[in-house]
Scaffold this motif. Sequence first.
Motif, PDB file in Angstrom:
ATOM      1  N   GLY A 166       0.824  -1.195   0.000  1.00  0.00           N
ATOM      2  CA  GLY A 166       0.000   0.000   0.000  1.00  0.00           C
ATOM      3  C   GLY A 166       0.860   1.247   0.000  1.00  0.00           C
ATOM      4  O   GLY A 166       2.083   1.182   0.151  1.00  0.00           O
ATOM      5  N   ASN A 168       0.566   3.902   2.120  1.00  0.00           N
ATOM      6  CA  ASN A 168       0.544   4.683   3.359  1.00  0.00           C
ATOM      7  C   ASN A 168       1.567   4.227   4.380  1.00  0.00           C
ATOM      8  O   ASN A 168       1.803   4.917   5.371  1.00  0.00           O
ATOM      9  CB  ASN A 168      -0.850   4.603   3.999  1.00  0.00           C
ATOM     10  CG  ASN A 168      -1.920   5.232   3.128  1.00  0.00           C
ATOM     11  OD1 ASN A 168      -1.699   6.279   2.510  1.00  0.00           O
ATOM     12  ND2 ASN A 168      -3.079   4.604   3.059  1.00  0.00           N
ATOM     13  N   LYS A 169       2.159   3.062   4.164  1.00  0.00           N
ATOM     14  CA  LYS A 169       3.009   2.448   5.181  1.00  0.00           C
ATOM     15  C   LYS A 169       4.443   2.947   5.046  1.00  0.00           C
ATOM     16  O   LYS A 169       5.156   2.617   4.097  1.00  0.00           O
ATOM     17  CB  LYS A 169       2.972   0.931   5.024  1.00  0.00           C
ATOM     18  CG  LYS A 169       3.356   0.170   6.270  1.00  0.00           C
ATOM     19  CD  LYS A 169       2.316   0.332   7.366  1.00  0.00           C
ATOM     20  CE  LYS A 169       2.633  -0.559   8.559  1.00  0.00           C
ATOM     21  NZ  LYS A 169       1.818  -0.194   9.715  1.00  0.00           N
ATOM     22  N   GLY A 193       6.541   3.591   1.275  1.00  0.00           N
ATOM     23  CA  GLY A 193       5.189   4.032   0.980  1.00  0.00           C
ATOM     24  C   GLY A 193       4.988   4.699  -0.367  1.00  0.00           C
ATOM     25  O   GLY A 193       4.106   5.553  -0.496  1.00  0.00           O
ATOM     26  N   ARG A 227      -3.949   4.631  -2.646  1.00  0.00           N
ATOM     27  CA  ARG A 227      -2.912   4.434  -1.630  1.00  0.00           C
ATOM     28  C   ARG A 227      -3.323   3.412  -0.566  1.00  0.00           C
ATOM     29  O   ARG A 227      -2.465   2.801   0.076  1.00  0.00           O
ATOM     30  CB  ARG A 227      -2.563   5.761  -0.940  1.00  0.00           C
ATOM     31  CG  ARG A 227      -2.213   6.897  -1.878  1.00  0.00           C
ATOM     32  CD  ARG A 227      -1.328   7.913  -1.205  1.00  0.00           C
ATOM     33  NE  ARG A 227       0.038   7.407  -1.113  1.00  0.00           N
ATOM     34  CZ  ARG A 227       0.882   7.360  -2.144  1.00  0.00           C
ATOM     35  NH1 ARG A 227       0.498   7.781  -3.346  1.00  0.00           N
ATOM     36  NH2 ARG A 227       2.105   6.885  -1.984  1.00  0.00           N
ATOM     37  N   ASP A 228      -4.622   3.250  -0.346  1.00  0.00           N
ATOM     38  CA  ASP A 228      -5.061   2.310   0.680  1.00  0.00           C
ATOM     39  C   ASP A 228      -5.138   0.869   0.171  1.00  0.00           C
ATOM     40  O   ASP A 228      -5.578  -0.022   0.890  1.00  0.00           O
ATOM     41  CB  ASP A 228      -6.420   2.733   1.255  1.00  0.00           C
ATOM     42  CG  ASP A 228      -7.536   2.741   0.207  1.00  0.00           C
ATOM     43  OD1 ASP A 228      -7.251   2.523  -0.993  1.00  0.00           O
ATOM     44  OD2 ASP A 228      -8.696   2.975   0.593  1.00  0.00           O
ATOM     45  N   ASP A 230      -3.479  -2.619  -0.730  1.00  0.00           N
ATOM     46  CA  ASP A 230      -2.339  -3.504  -0.867  1.00  0.00           C
ATOM     47  C   ASP A 230      -2.585  -4.342  -2.124  1.00  0.00           C
ATOM     48  O   ASP A 230      -3.623  -4.209  -2.784  1.00  0.00           O
ATOM     49  CB  ASP A 230      -2.086  -4.334   0.396  1.00  0.00           C
ATOM     50  CG  ASP A 230      -3.160  -5.373   0.698  1.00  0.00           C
ATOM     51  OD1 ASP A 230      -3.692  -5.986  -0.241  1.00  0.00           O
ATOM     52  OD2 ASP A 230      -3.452  -5.586   1.894  1.00  0.00           O
ATOM     53  N   ASP A 329      -4.470  -6.443  10.142  1.00  0.00           N
ATOM     54  CA  ASP A 329      -4.642  -5.046   9.735  1.00  0.00           C
ATOM     55  C   ASP A 329      -3.272  -4.495   9.336  1.00  0.00           C
ATOM     56  O   ASP A 329      -2.456  -4.168  10.196  1.00  0.00           O
ATOM     57  CB  ASP A 329      -5.239  -4.233  10.881  1.00  0.00           C
ATOM     58  CG  ASP A 329      -5.600  -2.800  10.484  1.00  0.00           C
ATOM     59  OD1 ASP A 329      -5.007  -2.280   9.510  1.00  0.00           O
ATOM     60  OD2 ASP A 329      -6.455  -2.194  11.147  1.00  0.00           O
ATOM     61  N   GLU A 331      -2.413  -1.692   7.928  1.00  0.00           N
ATOM     62  CA  GLU A 331      -2.176  -0.292   8.279  1.00  0.00           C
ATOM     63  C   GLU A 331      -1.785  -0.137   9.737  1.00  0.00           C
ATOM     64  O   GLU A 331      -0.930   0.671  10.090  1.00  0.00           O
ATOM     65  CB  GLU A 331      -3.442   0.539   7.980  1.00  0.00           C
ATOM     66  CG  GLU A 331      -3.831   0.594   6.514  1.00  0.00           C
ATOM     67  CD  GLU A 331      -3.034   1.608   5.730  1.00  0.00           C
ATOM     68  OE1 GLU A 331      -2.196   2.310   6.325  1.00  0.00           O
ATOM     69  OE2 GLU A 331      -3.244   1.689   4.507  1.00  0.00           O
ATOM     70  N   ALA A 332      -2.399  -0.933  10.618  1.00  0.00           N
ATOM     71  CA  ALA A 332      -2.163  -0.767  12.053  1.00  0.00           C
ATOM     72  C   ALA A 332      -0.933  -1.509  12.543  1.00  0.00           C
ATOM     73  O   ALA A 332      -0.299  -1.090  13.521  1.00  0.00           O
ATOM     74  CB  ALA A 332      -3.390  -1.258  12.835  1.00  0.00           C
ATOM     75  N   ARG A 401       7.396  11.440   5.116  1.00  0.00           N
ATOM     76  CA  ARG A 401       6.039  11.480   4.565  1.00  0.00           C
ATOM     77  C   ARG A 401       5.734  12.867   3.997  1.00  0.00           C
ATOM     78  O   ARG A 401       5.163  12.997   2.906  1.00  0.00           O
ATOM     79  CB  ARG A 401       5.022  11.111   5.645  1.00  0.00           C
ATOM     80  CG  ARG A 401       3.616  10.858   5.076  1.00  0.00           C
ATOM     81  CD  ARG A 401       2.622  10.544   6.185  1.00  0.00           C
ATOM     82  NE  ARG A 401       2.991   9.386   6.977  1.00  0.00           N
ATOM     83  CZ  ARG A 401       2.756   8.123   6.624  1.00  0.00           C
ATOM     84  NH1 ARG A 401       2.153   7.868   5.481  1.00  0.00           N
ATOM     85  NH2 ARG A 401       3.120   7.129   7.413  1.00  0.00           N
TER      86      ARG A 401
END
Length: 411
Positions: A166, A168-169, A193, A227-228, A230, A329, A331-332, A401
């Motif tokens: 993804g 965002n990571k 990212g 972007r979200d 994977d 998850d 993202e988390a 970022r």
Amino acid sequence: MRHTLTAIMALCLAIGAASAQTVKPGIEVLRDRAFDGLKGKRVGLITNPTGVDNNLKSTIDILHEAEGVELKALYGPEHGVRGDVHAGDHVANYTDPATGVTVYSIYGKYRKPTPEMLSDIDVLVYDIQDNGCRSFTFISTMGLAMEACAELDKEFMVLDRPNPIGGNKIEGCIVEDSCFSFVSQFPIPYLYGQTPGELAIYLNEEGLLAGGKKVRLTVVPMEGWRRDMDFRATGMPWVLPSPHIPTPESAIYYPMSGIMGELNFMSIGVGYTEPFKLFCASWINAEAFAARLNALQLPGLLFRPIHIKPFYAFGKGEDLQGVEFHVTDVEAAPLSLTQFYVMQVLAEMYPDHLTFEHADRTRFSMFDKVCGSKEIRRRMAASYKVSDIANYWNKDVAAYRAASSKYYIYK
């Protein structure tokens, strides 16, 4: 009732069709644009088996057959153009039997294309599926090729593909001066990212190529990627970029155990059927180890006990036990810190098997290079507490970022 059922079925079909929409990689967008930017030019291509359209047709064949495009040369990164070279083995120059085109090695004596290799081309195209992790060498190849083209005033084109973790990571510190290498070629975080195209723009615009030179860069973007997403959300076929990344999930597991795997201290699943998804050794109690790791309540992560007998690599033929980890998850989850939490719990449970006291010391240098810093090993070896490295590990994330997002192509 019949009309109601018909309407419901139609709605379900429509929802299914929408969810099944497939992201178009850059090669398909380029083809839709009638190969704009390549027509009438002599073309070189850096690719490997991942360079395919959504029907698994190779970018090599697509460009070779394209009207008005003259494919003059191919360039083989790690594992080779056709994926027939094992990790770390040198790639040799040869003639591609399918096209008759010369294949130059850029993973051997030379990792950067030489002027002689580029003498017969006008534009160098890059089309490789990356795994989103700095230590995977394909982005190093891309950046060095950009430098070569900048020095010779050749054009460079990236046919974009997803970041499989993804967009965002971002995790890990920026590479420090003592740790630059082919697994940490540029000052970027461990998980950066960006797509290959976005990273190419960032390197170019931020003056991070050798001598601060800029290349004449074109990025052919994907269609439909966010972007979200994977890789599993793209609808695209997965072609393994290296032998131990067989599935899209493997790209998520790789940064979770790959750094620790450099130490040859325990099995991380390479040599078994779950590469990069395990932490196992002969002296571990699987059930107790899983319970201690789950007690940490790491977000987006679950651990289960597992017993294995590897077919090759670490622990070949031995009965090992430990944990298999599951990411609930992406993202988390603290992906890259997972292996350091493992070191922490091992130190608590098995003080006679401290990681850095029993690891292969000849691998410390490579461990540091993959981390991008010697400080991570120094701090972890001193305390075996993730709390002593976490802030340092992620100290550059916010700044990176902010700097890299200026060049995002996708939302």
